[in-house]
Design an enzyme around this catalytic site. Sequence first.
Site, PDB file in Angstrom:
ATOM      1  CG  ASN A   1      -3.323   6.924 -15.665  1.00 24.04           C
ATOM      2  OD1 ASN A   1      -3.978   7.741 -16.292  1.00 24.04           O
ATOM      3  ND2 ASN A   1      -2.039   6.695 -15.905  1.00 24.04           N
TER       4      ASN A   1
ATOM      5  NE  ARG B   1       0.911   4.061 -22.234  1.00 18.83           N
ATOM      6  CZ  ARG B   1       0.120   4.990 -21.710  1.00 18.83           C
ATOM      7  NH1 ARG B   1      -1.064   5.210 -22.234  1.00 18.83           N
ATOM      8  NH2 ARG B   1       0.498   5.715 -20.681  1.00 18.83           N
TER       9      ARG B   1
ATOM     10  NE  ARG C   1      -0.653   3.126 -17.097  1.00 23.06           N
ATOM     11  CZ  ARG C   1      -1.666   3.344 -17.942  1.00 23.06           C
ATOM     12  NH1 ARG C   1      -2.543   2.391 -18.186  1.00 23.06           N
ATOM     13  NH2 ARG C   1      -1.818   4.516 -18.529  1.00 23.06           N
TER      14      ARG C   1
ATOM     15  CE  LYS D   1      -4.046  13.611 -16.559  1.00 19.39           C
ATOM     16  NZ  LYS D   1      -5.269  12.795 -16.446  1.00 19.39           N
TER      17      LYS D   1
ATOM     18  CD  GLU E   1      -1.823  10.437 -17.515  1.00 19.90           C
ATOM     19  OE1 GLU E   1      -2.475  11.488 -17.447  1.00 19.90           O
ATOM     20  OE2 GLU E   1      -1.976   9.605 -18.422  1.00 19.90           O
TER      21      GLU E   1
ATOM     22  CD  GLU F   1      -7.561   8.668 -15.780  1.00 17.97           C
ATOM     23  OE1 GLU F   1      -6.672   8.264 -16.547  1.00 17.97           O
ATOM     24  OE2 GLU F   1      -7.385   8.834 -14.569  1.00 17.97           O
ATOM     25  N   GLY F   2      -7.840   8.559 -20.609  1.00 18.17           N
ATOM     26  CA  GLY F   2      -8.109   7.985 -21.917  1.00 18.17           C
ATOM     27  C   GLY F   2      -7.224   8.440 -23.054  1.00 18.17           C
TER      28      GLY F   2
ATOM     29  CE  LYS G   1      -0.081  15.522 -18.928  1.00 19.47           C
ATOM     30  NZ  LYS G   1       0.311  14.391 -18.081  1.00 19.47           N
TER      31      LYS G   1
ATOM     32  CB  SER H   1      -6.114   0.307 -20.415  1.00 19.38           C
ATOM     33  OG  SER H   1      -7.453   0.673 -20.278  1.00 19.38           O
TER      34      SER H   1
END
Length: 481
Positions: free
Chosen positions: A147, A455, A128, A309, A145, A371-372, A367, A152
């Site tokens: 991913n 989001r 993603r 990152k 970013e 992840e998460g 950063k 998710s």
Amino acid sequence: MSQARFASCIPLPIEHKALVNVIEKARDWGLMHGVAMRDKKHFNKDVIQVAPFVLLPSPFPKTEFEKAVELQPILNELMHKVAHNDEFLEHTLQNALQVDEFTKSLYDIWVKVRNEGITQSVSLGLFRSDYLMQNTESNKIKQVEFNTVASSFGAMTSYLPTMSRYILRQLGHPDLIKNMPENKALSGLCSGITDAYDLFGVPSAVILFVVEEVSYNICDQRFHEFEIAEKRPDIMIHRKTLNEIFEETTLNDKKQLILDGRPVAVVYYRSGYEPAQYPSQREWDARLRVERSTAIKCPSIQYQLAGTKKVQQALASPGVLEKFMGSGPSTSRVRDIFTGLYSLDFDENGERAVEMGLKDAEKFVLKPQREGGGHNVYGAEVREALQRMRHSRERAAYILMERILPPLVQGYVIRPGATMPPPVVDLVSELGIFGVIIGTSEKIFHNRQVGHMLRTKLADADEGGVAAGLGALDSPYLVDM
């Protein structure tokens, strides 16, 4: 620079009675269609509550949405090449490995498996790429970013357009539905898993989902299983924690991962991408066992390393994209979505980046390799962190990124248990485009864009993760600009 504003898809505020009525309907719609999560504070396996969502779809420039969709296969291939370039990964991560124990543990497994001999050359990527709109006159997308452990909310956001269309009809605006793109992220992501299963080529094999001890985001995870069960009833799916994998699986003499007497074709990680998910050596031993096996991993460990990152920052450096993509128009299009990304290594460039961050902390984000969500450092805390780490090797575990200030839009955020009706608030949105890629270092079998998610968070909130309780599910309303 003051932040620009997009107009809401319908005039706000909504009249009180109509607002209360449509929120009640929308909440019930969400619960009855699985736009829901378990409550972390009052956990009960038998209880779910509606996931945070934005009542009205948020405006997003149509041309930029289409650009992001078109770029996804290009970015899929780029990251696939990065993950299979051992020299680049080793060089890029060498400083971070000295101070980031988690990344080093992943890296050590990768090296060990590579030295033993790769038993499964095929990798499955459910990727993603996330974007914010840059607050300029032209309103161009900039990548937040990329991913590599990130499908998710692909499932739940597939239902959001239908939910938003229902809400618009209830509010008397059916004419606006045409501006909402279809979202088939769930079926697209699941097709990637089943395509990988078919490439494995063993009819008796199973798919293994690696999950947390306690799953709060249960609807999103289970929808993948239900979709595969519906489309491919011949495939058996197991859900296991890393600890259960350690206890219940073995490797046979063919290096097949055996679970309940059957080989595992695909291992799909819904856990295992942050340190807390490895509380003991047993979890690391389970991860090593999986990586040694013939199962197709999603992500393979080199995909997970490519998603750090530090790699993202290195790709934005002059001349690096060209090494992977050549110097054609696709390279220019990818470079155009990058924002300023800076290394904090102990060299001339790193010192310059530290000085920039100390001088204008509000303009940057720190950063780490995680992840998460919930791990980044913002605002005045950037200056404090840089001052603390300035002479410490710890700083090499971070990158410095220019902060993107997207346009604002007014709307209503619906959260479980919150006072109703909610106030009109300023919001900002982050677009994620899902992609699937399956291939080896020599050949790519499948590469496609498969859906999107939006989001949205309060404009004054730094983080926006839905699972972390900071953002809300949304759907784009495409507008011409």
